[in-house]
Scaffold this active site. Structure first.
Site, PDB file in Angstrom:
ATOM      1  N   LYS A  13      27.487  40.349  29.473  1.00  0.00           N
ATOM      2  CA  LYS A  13      27.868  39.404  30.645  1.00  0.00           C
ATOM      3  C   LYS A  13      29.138  39.612  31.074  1.00  0.00           C
ATOM      4  O   LYS A  13      29.390  39.767  32.328  1.00  0.00           O
ATOM      5  CB  LYS A  13      27.557  37.882  29.953  1.00  0.00           C
ATOM      6  N   ARG A  89      24.031  26.567  28.808  1.00  0.00           N
ATOM      7  CA  ARG A  89      23.748  27.027  27.448  1.00  0.00           C
ATOM      8  C   ARG A  89      22.760  26.094  26.560  1.00  0.00           C
ATOM      9  O   ARG A  89      22.382  26.183  25.627  1.00  0.00           O
ATOM     10  CB  ARG A  89      25.062  27.157  26.621  1.00  0.00           C
ATOM     11  N   ARG A 128      34.481  45.056  19.955  1.00  0.00           N
ATOM     12  CA  ARG A 128      35.296  44.650  21.217  1.00  0.00           C
ATOM     13  C   ARG A 128      36.584  44.388  21.149  1.00  0.00           C
ATOM     14  O   ARG A 128      37.189  43.916  20.119  1.00  0.00           O
ATOM     15  CB  ARG A 128      34.394  43.490  21.741  1.00  0.00           C
ATOM     16  N   ARG A 161      38.607  39.043  19.311  1.00  0.00           N
ATOM     17  CA  ARG A 161      38.268  37.451  19.257  1.00  0.00           C
ATOM     18  C   ARG A 161      38.075  37.160  17.798  1.00  0.00           C
ATOM     19  O   ARG A 161      37.704  37.912  17.091  1.00  0.00           O
ATOM     20  CB  ARG A 161      36.950  37.207  20.093  1.00  0.00           C
ATOM     21  N   ARG A 172      26.393  32.554  15.867  1.00  0.00           N
ATOM     22  CA  ARG A 172      26.279  32.456  17.239  1.00  0.00           C
ATOM     23  C   ARG A 172      24.763  32.691  17.754  1.00  0.00           C
ATOM     24  O   ARG A 172      24.414  32.193  18.757  1.00  0.00           O
ATOM     25  CB  ARG A 172      27.169  33.463  17.934  1.00  0.00           C
TER      26      ARG A 172
HETATM   27  P1  AP5 Z   1      30.433  41.838  26.707  1.00  0.00           P
HETATM   28  O1  AP5 Z   1      30.309  42.147  28.147  1.00  0.00           O
HETATM   29  O2  AP5 Z   1      32.169  41.311  26.385  1.00  0.00           O
HETATM   30  O3  AP5 Z   1      29.387  40.710  26.250  1.00  0.00           O
HETATM   31  P2  AP5 Z   1      29.305  39.065  26.405  1.00  0.00           P
HETATM   32  O4  AP5 Z   1      27.703  39.175  26.895  1.00  0.00           O
HETATM   33  O5  AP5 Z   1      30.465  38.667  27.524  1.00  0.00           O
HETATM   34  O6  AP5 Z   1      29.271  38.296  25.175  1.00  0.00           O
HETATM   35  P3  AP5 Z   1      30.240  37.454  24.350  1.00  0.00           P
HETATM   36  O7  AP5 Z   1      30.378  37.610  23.103  1.00  0.00           O
HETATM   37  O8  AP5 Z   1      31.362  37.110  25.395  1.00  0.00           O
HETATM   38  O9  AP5 Z   1      29.045  36.115  24.822  1.00  0.00           O
HETATM   39  P4  AP5 Z   1      29.198  34.783  24.082  1.00  0.00           P
HETATM   40  O10 AP5 Z   1      27.920  34.213  24.989  1.00  0.00           O
HETATM   41  O11 AP5 Z   1      29.068  34.835  22.715  1.00  0.00           O
HETATM   42  O12 AP5 Z   1      30.810  34.434  24.307  1.00  0.00           O
HETATM   43  P5  AP5 Z   1      31.382  33.289  25.267  1.00  0.00           P
HETATM   44  O13 AP5 Z   1      32.739  33.704  25.412  1.00  0.00           O
HETATM   45  O14 AP5 Z   1      30.388  32.863  26.537  1.00  0.00           O
HETATM   46  O15 AP5 Z   1      30.402  43.043  25.696  1.00  0.00           O
HETATM   47  C1  AP5 Z   1      30.405  43.051  24.527  1.00  0.00           C
HETATM   48  C2  AP5 Z   1      30.871  44.414  24.002  1.00  0.00           C
HETATM   49  O16 AP5 Z   1      29.947  45.253  24.306  1.00  0.00           O
HETATM   50  C3  AP5 Z   1      32.326  44.854  24.642  1.00  0.00           C
HETATM   51  O17 AP5 Z   1      33.206  45.431  23.942  1.00  0.00           O
HETATM   52  C4  AP5 Z   1      31.602  45.752  25.803  1.00  0.00           C
HETATM   53  O18 AP5 Z   1      32.780  46.813  25.915  1.00  0.00           O
HETATM   54  C5  AP5 Z   1      30.390  46.536  24.976  1.00  0.00           C
HETATM   55  N1  AP5 Z   1      29.462  46.656  26.119  1.00  0.00           N
HETATM   56  C6  AP5 Z   1      28.973  45.862  26.991  1.00  0.00           C
HETATM   57  N2  AP5 Z   1      27.909  46.516  27.727  1.00  0.00           N
HETATM   58  C7  AP5 Z   1      27.632  47.684  27.146  1.00  0.00           C
HETATM   59  C8  AP5 Z   1      26.688  48.497  27.247  1.00  0.00           C
HETATM   60  N3  AP5 Z   1      25.533  48.482  28.074  1.00  0.00           N
HETATM   61  N4  AP5 Z   1      26.477  49.321  26.272  1.00  0.00           N
HETATM   62  C9  AP5 Z   1      27.469  49.631  25.314  1.00  0.00           C
HETATM   63  N5  AP5 Z   1      28.340  48.688  25.043  1.00  0.00           N
HETATM   64  C10 AP5 Z   1      28.524  47.631  25.983  1.00  0.00           C
HETATM   65  O19 AP5 Z   1      31.421  31.917  24.382  1.00  0.00           O
HETATM   66  C11 AP5 Z   1      32.281  31.692  23.091  1.00  0.00           C
HETATM   67  C12 AP5 Z   1      32.107  30.446  22.492  1.00  0.00           C
HETATM   68  O20 AP5 Z   1      32.458  29.420  23.442  1.00  0.00           O
HETATM   69  C13 AP5 Z   1      30.476  30.149  22.228  1.00  0.00           C
HETATM   70  O21 AP5 Z   1      30.293  30.554  20.829  1.00  0.00           O
HETATM   71  C14 AP5 Z   1      30.681  28.526  22.247  1.00  0.00           C
HETATM   72  O22 AP5 Z   1      31.247  28.168  21.122  1.00  0.00           O
HETATM   73  C15 AP5 Z   1      31.759  28.188  23.141  1.00  0.00           C
HETATM   74  N6  AP5 Z   1      31.110  28.126  24.620  1.00  0.00           N
HETATM   75  C16 AP5 Z   1      30.939  28.807  25.581  1.00  0.00           C
HETATM   76  N7  AP5 Z   1      30.461  28.333  26.797  1.00  0.00           N
HETATM   77  C17 AP5 Z   1      29.695  27.489  26.454  1.00  0.00           C
HETATM   78  C18 AP5 Z   1      28.851  26.288  27.108  1.00  0.00           C
HETATM   79  N8  AP5 Z   1      28.512  26.444  28.152  1.00  0.00           N
HETATM   80  N9  AP5 Z   1      28.270  25.031  26.070  1.00  0.00           N
HETATM   81  C19 AP5 Z   1      29.046  25.033  25.006  1.00  0.00           C
HETATM   82  N10 AP5 Z   1      29.721  25.890  24.366  1.00  0.00           N
HETATM   83  C20 AP5 Z   1      30.218  27.092  24.963  1.00  0.00           C
HETATM   84 ZN    ZN Z   2      31.571  37.387  27.525  1.00  0.00          ZN
END
Ligand code: AP5
Ligand code: ZN
Length: 217
Positions: A13, A89, A128, A161, A172
């Protein structure tokens, strides 16, 4: 462009959203990045959120809905539209977003799910690296920075992170399947859902996204 980008942790994402932002001149609101900014500032919300994030749980719907509401209302970059990354979410968040957008007569156009098997996510997440100030994301193997542990643009230090370890990832993923997967059916019923194969290399994922938006490949 008004869309949400969904998918499990590590699906891509945060990698794809900036490209959509650049192409359509819209804002990219990533709730995880917003929470990490609060953690870095050591606010009361940040301290509370850090505990929840490190346990792989979800911050309350009220807090998250208000965060998005205020950002959509005040962020000038959102005037042309938005990409929501990591929100909604839960079905409750999705319903409240719909209500909010209905009041503004700005309904969602796309809910895109990045689909990928859990087994591929461990290496993505544990490798990452991020640049906290900009949210720029790298990967030790798949997308390494030009200089070891340094951001390509600013030269500042990259970090991992605290929730990017195999144990927290498992929690997660459990949270995603239990609480966020139902959001997929919610948008399928509304007829605005598309799923794309996120196990492809990033350029191919981008082409699939353009296909969803009806753009030339
Ligand atoms: P990356 O693009 O960073 O992945 P991502 O989908 O953004 O994954 P996240 O871990 O950020 O998602 P998440 O939903 O767990 O975390 P969030 O920050 O939203 O890619 C990952 C890695 O792979 C990178 O190193 C990249 O280079 C590599 N990569 C990407 N694409 C690739 C490909 N095609 N091939 C190979 N490599 C690739 O949330 C964190 C926490 O915040 C949650 O756990 C929760 O506690 C809280 N939170 C956030 N939003 C809410 C909400 N709406 N409600 C309640 N709690 C919330
Ligand atoms: Zn992300």
């Amino acid at each position: 462009m008004r869309m949400i980008l969904m998918g499990p942790p590590g699906a891509g994402k945060g990698t794809q959203a900036p490209k959509i932002k650049d192409k359509y001149c819209v804002c990219h609101l990533a709730t995880g990045d917003m929470l990490r900014a609060q953690v870095a500032k050591k606010t009361a919300l940040g301290r509370e959120a850090k505990k929840i994030m490190d346990q792989g749980g979800l911050v309350s719907d009220d807090i998250m809905v208000n965060m998005i509401k205020s950002e959509l209302a005040t962020n000038q970059e959102c005037a042309n539209g938005f990409i929501l990354d990591g929100f909604p979410r839960t079905v409750a968040q999705a319903e409240r977003l719909d209500q909010m957008l209905k009041e503004q007569q700005k309904p969602l156009k796309h809910a895109v799910e990045l689909q990928i098997d859990d087994s591929l996510l461990v290496s993505r997440v544990t490798g990452r690296l991020i640049h906290p100030a900009s949210g720029r994301t790298y990967h030790k193997v798949f997308n390494p920075p030009k200089e070891h542990m340094k951001d390509d643009v600013t030269g500042e230090h990259l970090i991992q992170r605290t929730d990017d370890n195999a144990e927290t990832l498992k929690k997660r993923l459990g949270t995603y399947h239990a609480q966020t997967a139902p959001v997929v059916s919610y948008y399928q019923k509304k007829g605005i859902w598309s799923g794309i194969d996120a196990s492809q290399e990033p350029g191919a994922v981008w082409k699939s996204l353009l296909g969803v938006f009806g753009e030339e490949k």
